[in-house]
Design an enzyme around this catalytic site. Structure first.
Site, PDB file in Angstrom:
ATOM      1  N   GLY A   1       0.803  -1.222   0.000  1.00 47.75           N
ATOM      2  CA  GLY A   1       0.000   0.000   0.000  1.00 47.75           C
ATOM      3  C   GLY A   1       0.832   1.267   0.000  1.00 47.75           C
ATOM      4  O   GLY A   1       2.050   1.229  -0.215  1.00 47.75           O
TER       5      GLY A   1
ATOM      6  N   GLU B   1      -2.013  -5.188  -1.101  1.00 47.03           N
ATOM      7  CA  GLU B   1      -1.362  -5.727   0.099  1.00 47.03           C
ATOM      8  C   GLU B   1      -0.840  -4.617   1.010  1.00 47.03           C
ATOM      9  O   GLU B   1       0.368  -4.503   1.230  1.00 47.03           O
ATOM     10  CB  GLU B   1      -0.177  -6.607  -0.310  1.00 47.03           C
ATOM     11  CG  GLU B   1      -0.488  -7.746  -1.248  1.00 47.03           C
ATOM     12  CD  GLU B   1       0.775  -8.401  -1.820  1.00 47.03           C
ATOM     13  OE1 GLU B   1       1.890  -7.876  -1.623  1.00 47.03           O
ATOM     14  OE2 GLU B   1       0.637  -9.439  -2.480  1.00 47.03           O
ATOM     15  N   PRO B   2      -1.691  -3.761   1.538  1.00 44.98           N
ATOM     16  CA  PRO B   2      -1.170  -2.691   2.394  1.00 44.98           C
ATOM     17  C   PRO B   2      -0.807  -3.184   3.793  1.00 44.98           C
ATOM     18  O   PRO B   2      -1.514  -4.018   4.365  1.00 44.98           O
ATOM     19  CB  PRO B   2      -2.349  -1.708   2.469  1.00 44.98           C
ATOM     20  CG  PRO B   2      -3.559  -2.539   2.252  1.00 44.98           C
ATOM     21  CD  PRO B   2      -3.162  -3.731   1.430  1.00 44.98           C
TER      22      PRO B   2
ATOM     23  N   ARG C   1      13.584   1.195  13.060  1.00 42.95           N
ATOM     24  CA  ARG C   1      13.527   1.975  11.816  1.00 42.95           C
ATOM     25  C   ARG C   1      14.549   3.126  11.751  1.00 42.95           C
ATOM     26  O   ARG C   1      15.197   3.289  10.724  1.00 42.95           O
ATOM     27  CB  ARG C   1      12.108   2.491  11.574  1.00 42.95           C
ATOM     28  CG  ARG C   1      11.056   1.377  11.527  1.00 42.95           C
ATOM     29  CD  ARG C   1       9.719   1.833  10.982  1.00 42.95           C
ATOM     30  NE  ARG C   1       9.821   2.112   9.566  1.00 42.95           N
ATOM     31  CZ  ARG C   1       9.901   3.309   9.046  1.00 42.95           C
ATOM     32  NH1 ARG C   1       9.853   4.360   9.814  1.00 42.95           N
ATOM     33  NH2 ARG C   1      10.048   3.473   7.761  1.00 42.95           N
TER      34      ARG C   1
ATOM     35  N   TYR D   1      17.017   2.524   8.698  1.00 48.49           N
ATOM     36  CA  TYR D   1      16.717   3.311   7.487  1.00 48.49           C
ATOM     37  C   TYR D   1      16.900   4.807   7.712  1.00 48.49           C
ATOM     38  O   TYR D   1      16.437   5.611   6.892  1.00 48.49           O
ATOM     39  CB  TYR D   1      15.259   3.106   7.043  1.00 48.49           C
ATOM     40  CG  TYR D   1      14.724   1.713   7.152  1.00 48.49           C
ATOM     41  CD1 TYR D   1      15.197   0.698   6.323  1.00 48.49           C
ATOM     42  CD2 TYR D   1      13.724   1.403   8.076  1.00 48.49           C
ATOM     43  CE1 TYR D   1      14.684  -0.586   6.428  1.00 48.49           C
ATOM     44  CE2 TYR D   1      13.210   0.125   8.177  1.00 48.49           C
ATOM     45  CZ  TYR D   1      13.702  -0.864   7.351  1.00 48.49           C
ATOM     46  OH  TYR D   1      13.186  -2.121   7.453  1.00 48.49           O
TER      47      TYR D   1
ATOM     48  N   CYS E   1      23.921  -1.113  23.673  1.00 48.27           N
ATOM     49  CA  CYS E   1      25.339  -0.819  23.444  1.00 48.27           C
ATOM     50  C   CYS E   1      25.680  -0.826  21.957  1.00 48.27           C
ATOM     51  O   CYS E   1      26.389  -1.715  21.468  1.00 48.27           O
ATOM     52  CB  CYS E   1      26.184  -1.834  24.201  1.00 48.27           C
ATOM     53  SG  CYS E   1      25.779  -1.801  25.938  1.00 48.27           S
TER      54      CYS E   1
HETATM   55  N1  LLP Z   1       3.675  -6.897  -0.111  1.00 52.00           N
HETATM   56  C1  LLP Z   1       4.954  -7.302  -0.173  1.00 52.00           C
HETATM   57  C2  LLP Z   1       5.293  -8.400  -1.080  1.00 52.00           C
HETATM   58  C3  LLP Z   1       5.937  -6.675   0.595  1.00 52.00           C
HETATM   59  O1  LLP Z   1       7.197  -7.073   0.516  1.00 52.00           O
HETATM   60  C4  LLP Z   1       5.569  -5.614   1.475  1.00 52.00           C
HETATM   61  C5  LLP Z   1       6.559  -4.949   2.299  1.00 52.00           C
HETATM   62  C6  LLP Z   1       4.216  -5.243   1.532  1.00 52.00           C
HETATM   63  C7  LLP Z   1       3.305  -5.903   0.712  1.00 52.00           C
HETATM   64  C8  LLP Z   1       3.712  -4.175   2.439  1.00 52.00           C
HETATM   65  O2  LLP Z   1       4.182  -2.932   2.108  1.00 52.00           O
HETATM   66  P1  LLP Z   1       3.583  -1.643   2.869  1.00 52.00           P
HETATM   67  O3  LLP Z   1       2.122  -1.531   2.511  1.00 52.00           O
HETATM   68  O4  LLP Z   1       3.762  -1.851   4.315  1.00 52.00           O
HETATM   69  O5  LLP Z   1       4.383  -0.508   2.338  1.00 52.00           O
HETATM   70  N2  LLP Z   1      10.585  -2.602   7.479  1.00 52.00           N
HETATM   71  C9  LLP Z   1      10.463  -1.558   6.478  1.00 52.00           C
HETATM   72  C10 LLP Z   1       9.439  -1.887   5.426  1.00 52.00           C
HETATM   73  C11 LLP Z   1       9.703  -3.165   4.702  1.00 52.00           C
HETATM   74  C12 LLP Z   1       8.656  -3.468   3.694  1.00 52.00           C
HETATM   75  C13 LLP Z   1       8.842  -4.811   3.134  1.00 52.00           C
HETATM   76  N3  LLP Z   1       7.803  -5.241   2.282  1.00 52.00           N
HETATM   77  C14 LLP Z   1      10.144  -0.250   7.180  1.00 52.00           C
HETATM   78  O6  LLP Z   1      10.054  -0.235   8.412  1.00 52.00           O
HETATM   79  O7  LLP Z   1      10.030   0.795   6.545  1.00 52.00           O
END
Ligand code: LLP
Length: 414
Positions: free
Chosen positions: A238, A274-275, A313, A317, A343
């Site tokens: 998403g 897929e949000p 995060r 990042y 640490c």
């Molecule tokens: N579908 C697939 C195949 C994905 O790999 C991801 C996220 C999503 C959906 C969901 O994406 P969203 O809607 O959340 O943007 N840990 C990182 C984000 C990693 C995202 C990985 N894939 C962060 O904290 O920014």
């Protein structure tokens, strides 16, 4: 912003955060049920009028109660492991609303997903396809699949969270996709169900989705001309959320327009979204307490009980999260690094942040910490993971108990 000051006190829905942190201790994750429901509804309303399934990317936050809440609203799940499948099923998410992504699905996981009768596998390599075919053959069933096609679209987000560009480990190259589909169509235990692409996370604009859709639709047309029918078009994750005041994420409705300007010609297909982040990210905060302050000569440090183990995060990042005092004061503003007790020099929540001076024992709220917060937490430094609360109006529910120190060694052989 999820939280609001009433007088000098910061609130989530109708509840004073001070009351919660005093009762449940910090670090403490707090989510708003109303905001989660609104975020889900924004996708359902935004995509109204077209056949769609919202498959929540549960990697963002897989708490059982949150999954149950989404499941009751009719949400499906995008899973990336057998563990996530287990959680999704336990929360009542319908198998026919589950899609399975990820580059490294093991044989055990594939078998579990096949036996659970999920909607489809988003296949990320040819070897994976062969393995799915083999296991489905052993079970005497047909596996429904889509290929996750890498559309080679450049997006503006952190380099660790772009996924749809050439050279990423994700998906199959666009140039190979047609050939792989033809081969898959000849496999005995494979049923082609759809096509999938995911271009990255924290995307504020819908334009890249439109570019990806254009490329994917060319492939769909070519496949259908060759007799391969595509029922589902999975457009991936998403939209991004508003971490800073300058972030202006576009809306699910704009996202629908961007993809449907390409896909509306297909009347017989279902769109899957897929949000993850945009369902739970801005519906949650992480609260903590100031332990000490110090000055290193050139820098002010505010040392809190929130560490990279609670929210990784910023360390991973260089992500920005707004930090608010739970009790507003008129103290002068200072520039400080807000850090945790771990640490590691990368253990910070904010660097060079302008913030009203905080004192020992003051509480803080780290905003937009609902997604990729606790789901990426660890017990590094033998730290205890905090509790999670779900708030609705004036009601509070503990949806995860805080770790106890006994939990640290409970699985170790004594
Ligand atoms: N579908 C697939 C195949 C994905 O790999 C991801 C996220 C999503 C959906 C969901 O994406 P969203 O809607 O959340 O943007 N840990 C990182 C984000 C990693 C995202 C990985 N894939 C962060 O904290 O920014």
């Amino acid at each position: 912003m999820l939280t609001k000051y009433k007088g000098s006190e910061l609130f989530v829905e109708n509840i004073s955060i001070t009351k919660l942190v005093k009762k449940y201790n910090t670090p403490l994750y707090i989510y708003s049920q109303t905001k989660i429901e609104d975020n889900f509804k924004a996708y359902k309303d935004g995509f109204k009028g077209i056949s769609n399934i919202v498959c929540y990317a549960m990697k963002a936050n897989s708490n059982h109660t949150i999954l149950k809440l989404l499941s009751k609203l009719g949400c499906g799940a995008d899973i990336v492991s057998g563990g996530e499948l287990y959680r999704a099923l336990k929360a009542g998410i319908k198998p026919q609303k589950i899609v399975y992504s990820g580059v490294g699905k093991t044989s055990k996981e594939i078998e579990y997903a096949l036996k659970s009768n999920i909607l489809m596998f988003n296949v990320e390599s040819f070897e994976e396809l062969e393995q799915i075919n083999k296991i489905a053959g052993k079970l005497k069933i047909k596996a429904k699949i889509s290929f996750r096609v890498n559309p080679d679209v450049d997006v503006h987000t952190h380099k660790y969270i772009t996924t749809g560009k050439k050279g990423n480990k994700f998906g199959i190259p666009y140039e190979d996709a047609f050939d792989f589909y033809i081969k898959a169509s000849k496999m005995k235990n494979i049923e082609i169900a759809g096509i999938d692409s995911h271009i990255g996370s924290q995307l504020l604009e819908v334009k890249p989705y439109n570019i990806a859709a254009l490329r994917i639709s060319k492939l769909i047309d070519k496949l259908e001309e060759s007799g391969i029918k595509i029922k589902y078009i999975d457009i991936g994750g998403g939209l991004g959320i508003k971490y800073t005041s300058s972030d202006k994420p576009q809306t699910p409705e704009q996202l629908k327009k961007a993809v449907m300007s390409i896909y509306s010609k297909y009347k017989d297909k279902t769109i899957i979204i897929e949000p993850g982040r945009s369902i739970i990210g801005d519906a949650g905060i992480l609260t903590g307490q100031v332990i000490y302050k110090k000055n290193s000569g050139t820098k002010n440090f505010i040392i809190t009980d929130i560490a990279m183990t609670d929210l990784i995060r910023p360390a991973l990042y260089e992500a920005y999260h707004e930090i608010l005092p739970v009790k507003k004061t008129n103290k002068k503003q200072i520039i400080a690094d807000i850090v945790g007790p771990v640490c590691e020099s990368s253990d910070f929540i904010a660097k060079d942040r302008k913030i009203s001076s905080l004192e020992r024992n003051d509480f803080i709220s780290v905003e937009c910490a609902g997604a990729y917060g606790i789901s990426m937490a660890s017990q590094y430094n033998s730290r205890l993971i905090g509790a999670e609360l779900l708030v609705k109006g004036s009601k509070v529910k503990v949806i995860r108990k805080a770790d106890k120190k006994e939990d640290l060694i409970s699985k170790e052989v004594k």
